[in-house]
Design an enzyme around this catalytic site. Structure first.
Site, PDB file in Angstrom:
ATOM      1  N   SER A 175      -0.365  -6.993  -0.945  1.00  0.00           N
ATOM      2  CA  SER A 175       0.248  -6.018  -0.035  1.00  0.00           C
ATOM      3  C   SER A 175       0.933  -6.746   1.103  1.00  0.00           C
ATOM      4  O   SER A 175       0.536  -7.862   1.480  1.00  0.00           O
ATOM      5  CB  SER A 175      -0.826  -5.082   0.531  1.00  0.00           C
ATOM      6  OG  SER A 175      -0.323  -4.296   1.603  1.00  0.00           O
ATOM      7  N   TYR A 188      -8.883  -2.806   3.995  1.00  0.00           N
ATOM      8  CA  TYR A 188      -7.918  -2.858   2.886  1.00  0.00           C
ATOM      9  C   TYR A 188      -7.093  -4.145   2.975  1.00  0.00           C
ATOM     10  O   TYR A 188      -6.896  -4.843   1.973  1.00  0.00           O
ATOM     11  CB  TYR A 188      -7.016  -1.639   2.926  1.00  0.00           C
ATOM     12  CG  TYR A 188      -5.906  -1.688   1.905  1.00  0.00           C
ATOM     13  CD1 TYR A 188      -6.173  -1.462   0.548  1.00  0.00           C
ATOM     14  CD2 TYR A 188      -4.594  -1.979   2.276  1.00  0.00           C
ATOM     15  CE1 TYR A 188      -5.166  -1.533  -0.386  1.00  0.00           C
ATOM     16  CE2 TYR A 188      -3.586  -2.039   1.341  1.00  0.00           C
ATOM     17  CZ  TYR A 188      -3.871  -1.821   0.006  1.00  0.00           C
ATOM     18  OH  TYR A 188      -2.857  -1.890  -0.921  1.00  0.00           O
TER      19      TYR A 188
END
Length: 283
Positions: A175, A188
């Protein structure tokens, strides 16, 4: 490319459902297939929706048979299976929690039992929650994200390796948050940093076997993660803060996975591609 307006919306689920999203994410490949993955078999975790669906459909168009591992989103998974068959290929649906090593081993065994080979592994399935107050983040949510976003990648790869031959490819989803950080997504972001380090380290470990390992680090992409994670008012106009002024669509990310999984990316290992709308981050 004009981006459709994204209205306020949310879902009380993780993973959330693609069929409930408005507008629907755009997964459709833009170009005719050229056989880049002809004769290949791919396992795509989290392949029922979002980026995983777009990757699965694109791989099918390029000639691959596709196995989709997912948690429990049967309606979305059945739709992705239909789309794969519409591309003239074959699909295998494998529900189950990949945070369990036994389930990862069973998933890979299903692929081998059904298709007889495995050439491409896409570790993409994940979960995400906002860390509104990190001090109060529950142990359960931390454990669930670690199981889904880290352990599942490691366990699935362990199960796949005995079946991956020279020329095989592994692509892990990371990400933009692994590079830039995100104050509201601490846990996350930590797990996506782990998938990045996993990719780089495994690439070195497997280079002499002729197995390439890379990662893709998407920016803000319109997937079920968004209404499943964010409050409704934060979802409206999601992605407008990027230099391109819009969220990306899953099909725009899937092409990065195809490049890395196919022979087009034959000199890439330990690398990361950044489909993120112009957000400049450290490579």
């Amino acid at each position: 490319m004009n981006s459709p307006h994204i209205p306020a919306q949310s879902q009380d689920a993780m993973p959330a459902a693609e069929y409930k999203m408005d507008p629907a994410p755009d997964y459709s490949p833009r170009h005719p297939g050229s056989g880049k993955l002809k004769g290949k078999v791919a396992l795509v975790t989290g392949g029922d929706s979002g980026i995983g669906r777009a990757v699965s459909v694109l791989f099918a168009r390029e000639g691959a048979k596709v196995a989709i591992a997912y948690l429990e989103e049967d309606r979305d998974a059945q739709e992705t299976k239909r789309l794969i068959k519409e591309e003239g290929s074959e699909a295998l649906l494998i529900p189950g929690d990949l945070g369990s090593k036994a389930n990862c081993e069973a998933a890979v065994k299903s692929v081998i039992d059904t298709f007889g080979q495995l050439d491409i592994l896409i570790n993409n399935g994940a979960q995400q929650w906002l860390d509104a107050d990190f001090a109060d983040l529950s142990e359960d949510k931390i454990e669930r994200m670690i199981a889904s976003n880290i352990k599942a990648y490691m366990f699935t790869t362990q199960a796949a390796l005995p079946h991956l031959k020279e020329g095989a490819s592994i692509v892990n989803t990371s990400s933009v948050n692994a590079f830039a950080g995100m104050g509201s997504l601490i846990t996350y972001s930590m797990t996506r940093g782990a998938s990045l380090a996993f990719s780089r380290s495994l690439a070195g470990n497997l280079a002499d076997k002729g197995i390439r390992v890379n990662s893709v680090a998407p920016g803000p992409i319109w997937t079920p993660f968004i209404p499943g994670t964010m409050p409704a008012d934060k979802v409206e106009n999601f992605g407008s803060e990027t230099p391109m002024g819009r969220a990306g669509q899953p099909w725009e990310v899937a092409t990065a996975y195809l490049f890395l999984a196919s022979s087009d990316g034959s000199y890439y290992t330990g690398q990361t591609l950044h489909p993120n709308g112009g957000m400049v981050v450290g490579a």
